[in-house]
Design a protein around this motif. Structure first.
Motif, PDB file in Angstrom:
ATOM      1  N   CYS A 142      -4.764 -49.185   7.896  1.00 38.06           N
ATOM      2  CA  CYS A 142      -4.285 -50.437   7.311  1.00 38.06           C
ATOM      3  C   CYS A 142      -5.138 -50.872   6.126  1.00 38.06           C
ATOM      4  CB  CYS A 142      -4.265 -51.543   8.363  1.00 38.06           C
ATOM      5  SG  CYS A 142      -3.007 -51.315   9.649  1.00 38.06           S
ATOM      6  N   TYR A 192      -1.801 -52.681   4.626  1.00 38.33           N
ATOM      7  CA  TYR A 192      -1.161 -53.679   5.481  1.00 38.33           C
ATOM      8  C   TYR A 192      -2.148 -54.788   5.803  1.00 38.33           C
ATOM      9  CZ  TYR A 192       2.233 -49.924   6.241  1.00 38.33           C
ATOM     10  OH  TYR A 192       3.166 -48.929   6.052  1.00 38.33           O
ATOM     11  N   MET A 239       2.957 -54.109   9.777  1.00 34.97           N
ATOM     12  CA  MET A 239       2.426 -52.823   9.339  1.00 34.97           C
ATOM     13  C   MET A 239       3.468 -51.712   9.482  1.00 34.97           C
ATOM     14  SD  MET A 239      -0.327 -52.079  12.415  1.00 34.97           S
ATOM     15  CE  MET A 239      -0.165 -52.901  14.007  1.00 34.97           C
ATOM     16  N   VAL A 282       3.544 -61.590   6.799  1.00 34.78           N
ATOM     17  CA  VAL A 282       3.296 -60.920   5.525  1.00 34.78           C
ATOM     18  C   VAL A 282       3.307 -61.961   4.412  1.00 34.78           C
ATOM     19  CG1 VAL A 282       4.165 -59.229   3.854  1.00 34.78           C
ATOM     20  CG2 VAL A 282       4.260 -58.737   6.304  1.00 34.78           C
ATOM     21  N   GLN A 327       3.502 -55.732  -0.331  1.00 34.97           N
ATOM     22  CA  GLN A 327       3.442 -55.210   1.041  1.00 34.97           C
ATOM     23  C   GLN A 327       4.802 -55.366   1.717  1.00 34.97           C
ATOM     24  OE1 GLN A 327       0.391 -56.912   3.604  1.00 34.97           O
ATOM     25  NE2 GLN A 327       1.567 -56.423   5.442  1.00 34.97           N
ATOM     26  N   VAL A 382       7.084 -52.385   3.497  1.00 35.68           N
ATOM     27  CA  VAL A 382       7.550 -52.438   4.882  1.00 35.68           C
ATOM     28  C   VAL A 382       9.070 -52.274   4.935  1.00 35.68           C
ATOM     29  CG1 VAL A 382       7.793 -53.918   6.909  1.00 35.68           C
ATOM     30  CG2 VAL A 382       5.598 -53.816   5.697  1.00 35.68           C
TER      31      VAL A 382
END
Length: 437
Positions: A95, A110, A133, A227, A232, A236
């Motif tokens: 991550c 993440y 994640m 998030v 990011q 995802v």
């Protein structure tokens, strides 16, 4: 907050406040020398903890339970023995890997930020953690660990036809039901620039996948509650979209050398019987039987699901654009060739035949291949249907004469139907005849 009241300034009542804070300090097993890490963190000694936005670390603390001054506040009571440190450390490090941004610079792969209600049910909280994640939580016989959304190396050994148990059924689902298909993904994240309100991410829509699914848009929506980074969030959503394009599912029983397989492992499978050429699968479940054989449930995966090219994959929120196909989709047979052959019928008897070859087709939406053949110079064609496109070859004798030059062409048959094209004509030479046993 201390305020001095002024009825002329506060004509609408007390003002509302928005606080941007760093939340609870948490234990990080990576920083605990006594638990397999390196550092001064010690479970239960709050003064050694630090703030973090690593979703695996947050997940770990929720699993073990969060305390304030020795009093339980929220989370679960999972024992440390059920949370193997090596797996949690590896996941947390993944991550923290840096990903380049289109605007320049980089960010952690993440991160996880948000407010968790202490009254929330554990399943929904953990789902939100792993969704941040693009991953999943694995529970293998009471041993629990997270798997973030990254490509993994397949375990050894690879599966072959010789590893299948004769007494175990092989159940193959080449395509998911139409109602389970996804070709457009939408989602929201919490934007720091808009007071952390839920804001829409650029939709991930593939015209190619929509065409492959018969022209209908089939959507899925994800609320990325933890998030706060738009880039990011895009990564995802893209992983979620691509993952759904790999539809093949298999259940079978393997011999005892696969007793060590566990959920979350990736494994390759080469099979002439089923047309798998180093096909890559993820183990969804692995149940050890009393005779030490293993009943496994597999789903198709690919390293490309987790690939990310910043320049092309990161979309401009102000001008969203279509994305490419989530998985390989064929619209024509590739590398078609044909040869005259002789079929050995036993003894001195032989029959003239034709053998067509092409690049093996791994697209699960391709259900068969139509082949038309004719003598060079003729206008009338004969046709055959091949129900195993992944085999990459087909041989036949019906309607074939010896010492004759033929030509063939091929067309894909898909489900759902989509636009496909015939190949050009490929021609034989009678000198290419060979003996086929």
């Amino acid at each position: 907050v201390t305020m001095k009241y002024d009825e002329q300034l506060f004509t609408s009542g007390l003002p509302k406040f928005l606080f941007v804070v760093r939340g609870a300090k948490l234990y990080d097993v990576r920083k605990d020398t006594t638990a397999g890490g390196s550092g001064a963190h010690r479970w239960g000694t709050w003064s050694t903890y630090e703030w973090t936005d690593n979703p695996v670390v947050v997940h770990y603390n929720w699993r073990r339970g969060v305390e304030v001054e020795g009093l339980p506040l929220c989370g679960m009571s999972t024992p440390a023995a059920s949370l193997p440190a090596a797996k949690w450390i590896s996941a947390a490090n993944a991550c923290d890997e840096l990903i380049s941004l289109k605007a320049g610079g980089a960010e952690k792969r993440y991160r996880c930020s948000g407010v968790v209600a202490t009254s929330a049910d554990h399943r929904s909280v953990i789902t939100d953690f792993v969704t941040a994640m693009a991953g999943q939580e694995i529970d293998s016989g009471g041993v629990i660990w997270p798997q973030p959304g990254i490509a993994r190396a397949p375990v050894s050994p690879a599966i072959t036809d010789g590893d299948l148990m004769a007494t175990g059924e092989v159940e193959i689902v080449p395509r998911m039901p139409r109602g389970d298909l996804v070709n457009a993904v939408f989602g929201t994240f919490h934007d720091p620039l808009q007071s952390y309100e839920a804001v829409a991410l650029p939709p991930r829509i593939s015209p190619d996948d929509r065409a492959a699914d018969g022209g209908s848009e089939m959507t899925e929506h994800y609320a990325l509650d933890y998030v706060t980074s738009p880039s990011q969030g895009q990564r995802v959503l893209e992983i979620m979209r691509r993952r759904e394009r790999y539809q093949r599912r298999v259940q079978t029983t393997l011999r005892s050398r696969f007793a060590g397989l566990e959920a979350g492992d990736w494994v390759t499978w080469t099979s002439s019987r089923y047309g798998f050429d180093a096909a890559l699968f993820e183990v969804m479940s692995a149940n050890l039987q009393s005779d030490l054989t293993v009943r496994v449930s597999l789903r198709e995966v690919a390293t490309s699901i987790y690939a990310w090219t910043t320049a092309t994959d990161e979309l401009d929120p102000a001008a969203p654009a279509p994305v490419g196909t989530g998985a390989s989709t064929f619209d024509a047979v590739q590398s078609l060739a044909v040869a005259n052959v002789e079929i050995d019928g036993g003894g001195a008897a032989t029959r003239p035949g034709l053998r067509a070859t092409w690049s093996a087709i791994t697209d699960r939406t391709v259900v068969s291949v139509r082949i038309q053949f004719r003598r060079v110079g003729d206008l009338v064609s004969f046709e055959r249907t091949v129900d195993d496109p992944a085999s990459g070859q087909h041989t036949w004798v019906d309607g074939v004469q010896g010492d004759t030059v033929y030509e063939i062409r091929a067309l894909l048959v898909t489900s759902p139907p989509r636009s496909v094209t015939w190949t050009g004509w490929a021609t034989t030479t009678v000198e290419s005849a060979q003996q086929v046993v």
